[in-house]
Motif scaffolding. Structure first.
Motif, PDB file in Angstrom:
ATOM      1  N   UNK A 148      63.657  70.332  44.980  1.00 53.50           N
ATOM      2  CA  UNK A 148      63.682  69.997  46.411  1.00 53.50           C
ATOM      3  C   UNK A 148      65.004  69.318  46.787  1.00 53.50           C
ATOM      4  N   UNK A 149      65.475  68.425  45.908  1.00 51.34           N
ATOM      5  CA  UNK A 149      66.747  67.738  46.185  1.00 51.34           C
ATOM      6  C   UNK A 149      67.908  68.735  46.184  1.00 51.34           C
ATOM      7  N   UNK A 150      67.900  69.630  45.176  1.00 50.70           N
ATOM      8  CA  UNK A 150      69.007  70.590  45.074  1.00 50.70           C
ATOM      9  C   UNK A 150      68.997  71.584  46.227  1.00 50.70           C
ATOM     10  N   UNK A 151      67.820  71.972  46.693  1.00 47.83           N
ATOM     11  CA  UNK A 151      67.749  72.891  47.827  1.00 47.83           C
ATOM     12  C   UNK A 151      68.292  72.231  49.097  1.00 47.83           C
ATOM     13  N   UNK A 178      85.172  73.224  49.137  1.00 49.36           N
ATOM     14  CA  UNK A 178      85.497  74.631  48.855  1.00 49.36           C
ATOM     15  C   UNK A 178      84.231  75.457  48.627  1.00 49.36           C
ATOM     16  N   UNK A 179      84.349  76.770  48.873  1.00 51.19           N
ATOM     17  CA  UNK A 179      83.201  77.663  48.729  1.00 51.19           C
ATOM     18  C   UNK A 179      82.739  77.742  47.266  1.00 51.19           C
ATOM     19  N   UNK A 180      83.659  77.494  46.332  1.00 51.43           N
ATOM     20  CA  UNK A 180      83.273  77.548  44.915  1.00 51.43           C
ATOM     21  C   UNK A 180      82.181  76.559  44.562  1.00 51.43           C
ATOM     22  N   UNK A 181      82.173  75.384  45.242  1.00 47.88           N
ATOM     23  CA  UNK A 181      81.110  74.407  44.987  1.00 47.88           C
ATOM     24  C   UNK A 181      79.753  74.961  45.379  1.00 47.88           C
ATOM     25  N   UNK A 182      79.703  75.803  46.382  1.00 49.23           N
ATOM     26  CA  UNK A 182      78.436  76.378  46.840  1.00 49.23           C
ATOM     27  C   UNK A 182      77.854  77.301  45.766  1.00 49.23           C
ATOM     28  N   UNK A 202      73.683  78.313  41.556  1.00 47.81           N
ATOM     29  CA  UNK A 202      73.284  78.465  40.158  1.00 47.81           C
ATOM     30  C   UNK A 202      72.373  77.317  39.722  1.00 47.81           C
ATOM     31  N   UNK A 203      72.660  76.115  40.216  1.00 49.60           N
ATOM     32  CA  UNK A 203      71.822  74.956  39.886  1.00 49.60           C
ATOM     33  C   UNK A 203      70.406  75.135  40.412  1.00 49.60           C
ATOM     34  N   UNK A 204      70.264  75.618  41.649  1.00 52.92           N
ATOM     35  CA  UNK A 204      68.939  75.855  42.231  1.00 52.92           C
ATOM     36  C   UNK A 204      68.181  76.906  41.415  1.00 52.92           C
TER      37      UNK A 204
END
Length: 461
Positions: free
Chosen positions: A165-168, A184-188, A193-195
């Motif tokens: 829930x936190x990551x979303x 930057x878009x790379x962080x997205x 991937x984390x989600x």
């Protein structure tokens, strides 16, 4: 994608639990689980039947004190030339012969074997009762372990769900920040991937929870386990102060109450009785006996012809009169003195002496095992407490580190990768403290168990 049989089974079980979640689910406490296992576990029922067998064996042993009484009856036809069993005269005729009898016997002396066998059966009953208690204790510990495993998996799943829930939320906020050009878009991509990883972790946690519920349900012999769930009524505290006890005191208390030692001690006493019983076969036996018999016969004996030429047969005496006239009694004593029997008695005595020595060694081994188990349980409980306390400190530190990293990330002073690392360390710390908590609870219960504090107030019937 090809799905193997194991995955198919897991999916089916998950669907079954998911559908049953719509119904009202009973939540079991640890005490309810243990008591239900006491009443329904198959191994415990088998131990209860062993006690019944021991009681029957005791009745058999008591019966050896009593006299034996047996009745007999026979009726035969003798055709052709034979000896009349009543008149003792050989003749060619058809004879019917009836014999009735009753016999009785009683052991007067048998080397005290009957008395010792009776005492041995009483010891066997005690041993069976100890076996039942031990089975109940083992089942109670297994239930407690399975129960705590469910609690751990539930807490672990909760942590994973909260993390998702936190990551979303963070992913949604990061999308806004990317669109605004803040990050930057790379962080997205890293967050996406984390989600996905969080969702995978949830599936693994759900499977672990399902399997642990299934294990406990099978241990309880539940036929319908789709609605099975437990409630956390445990406390991560040493409420009985067991860790304040000295290991020597715990061991001394365990020697007095542990059924493992009691079973070994009773088996030693049974082995001693077996030696005495075997030695009893060296002595003579004296048995008293009595028998009563009577008989009657009927035969067609030709005595001549009448005036018309018809054969005339002699009429036998009335049956009741024959039974009365042919009565006989037999009584006396039977003395048997063993002289030589192929060394069978001596070998049986030696065999039971070997079993006695093995029982002595078994008792000594049980005492050594108990001492080792008590000291191991005490050390494990101490170590589990230290691990739990360390996990609490670690979690507090990881939480502070995460909060600090979040503040830096929110203002753009930390990249997504470093922030994810801080979050992963926090999640790991949360899982570690859950595992340490329930491991500590179980280790404390084992140590209390050796000190005579049962899982629930009473587990014996």
């Amino acid at each position: 994608m090809k799905i193997n049989k194991y995955n198919s089974l897991v999916v089916a079980l998950i669907v079954g639990f998911g559908l049953s979640g719509q119904a009202q689910t009973k939540q079991w406490t640890l005490e309810e689980c243990v008591r239900y296992a006491m009443d329904n576990n198959i191994s415990i029922k088998q131990s209860e039947l062993d006690i019944q067998n021991s009681e029957i064996n005791k009745k058999d042993a008591f019966g050896s004190y009593l006299p034996t009484v047996n009745g007999s009856a026979s009726h035969s036809w003798n055709i052709g030339r034979n000896v009349n069993p009543v008149t003792n005269v050989a003749s060619t005729e058809t004879t019917q012969y009836t014999q009735l009898g009753v016999s009785s016997g009683i052991d007067i002396y048998k080397g005290l074997q009957n008395q010792n066998i009776y005492r041995r059966t009483k010891l066997s009953i005690i041993a069976s009762q100890y076996q039942l208690v031990k089975m109940q204790e083992d089942i109670a510990l297994n239930v407690a372990n399975a129960f705590l495993e469910i609690l751990f998996n539930k807490e672990n799943l909760k942590v994973r769900q909260e993390q998702l829930a936190i990551d979303e939320k963070r992913f949604s906020r990061s999308e806004e920040m990317v669109n605004a050009g803040t990050i930057p878009r790379g962080d997205l991509f890293d967050l996406k991937a984390t989600v996905a990883t969080d969702k995978q972790n949830i599936i693994v946690a759900e499977n672990a929870l399902l399997i642990s519920k299934l294990s406990l349900a099978q241990l309880l012999q539940l036929k319908d386990f789709t609605d099975f769930d437990v409630i956390d009524d445990t406390n991560a505290k040493d409420e009985n102060g067991i860790l304040l006890q000295n290991p020597v005191d715990i061991y001394n208390k365990a020697k007095e109450i542990r059924t493992d030692v009691k079973i070994a001690q009773t088996n030693l006493e049974i082995a001693e009785k077996n030696v005495v019983i075997a030695k009893g076969a060296y002595q003579p036996t004296l048995r008293g006996f009595y028998s009563f018999r009577t008989s009657a016969s009927y035969s067609d004996i030709l005595t001549g012809q009448d005036a018309s030429g018809n054969p005339v047969y002699m009429a036998p005496d009335p049956v009741l009169d024959q039974f009365s006239d042919n009565k006989g009694h037999n009584f006396g004593l039977d003395l048997q003195i063993p002289i030589f029997n192929g060394f069978s008695v001596r070998n049986n005595v030696e065999r039971n002496k070997v079993s006695l020595e093995k029982s002595k060694i078994e008792l000594e081994q049980k005492s050594l095992d108990l001492q080792r188990n008590v000291y191991t349980a005490f050390t494990d409980a101490k170590g589990a407490l230290n691990m739990y306390e360390s996990a609490v400190v670690t979690l507090e530190a990881r939480q502070q580190a995460y909060d600090y990293a979040k503040e830096k990330y929110d203002v753009g002073l930390m990249n997504s990768f470093d922030f994810t690392q801080a979050q992963t360390l926090l999640t790991t710390a949360q899982s570690d403290i859950i595992r340490a908590k329930y491991d500590y609870i179980f280790k404390i219960k084992i140590l209390e168990f050796y000190f005579g504090i049962p899982i629930i107030p009473t587990i014996t019937k």
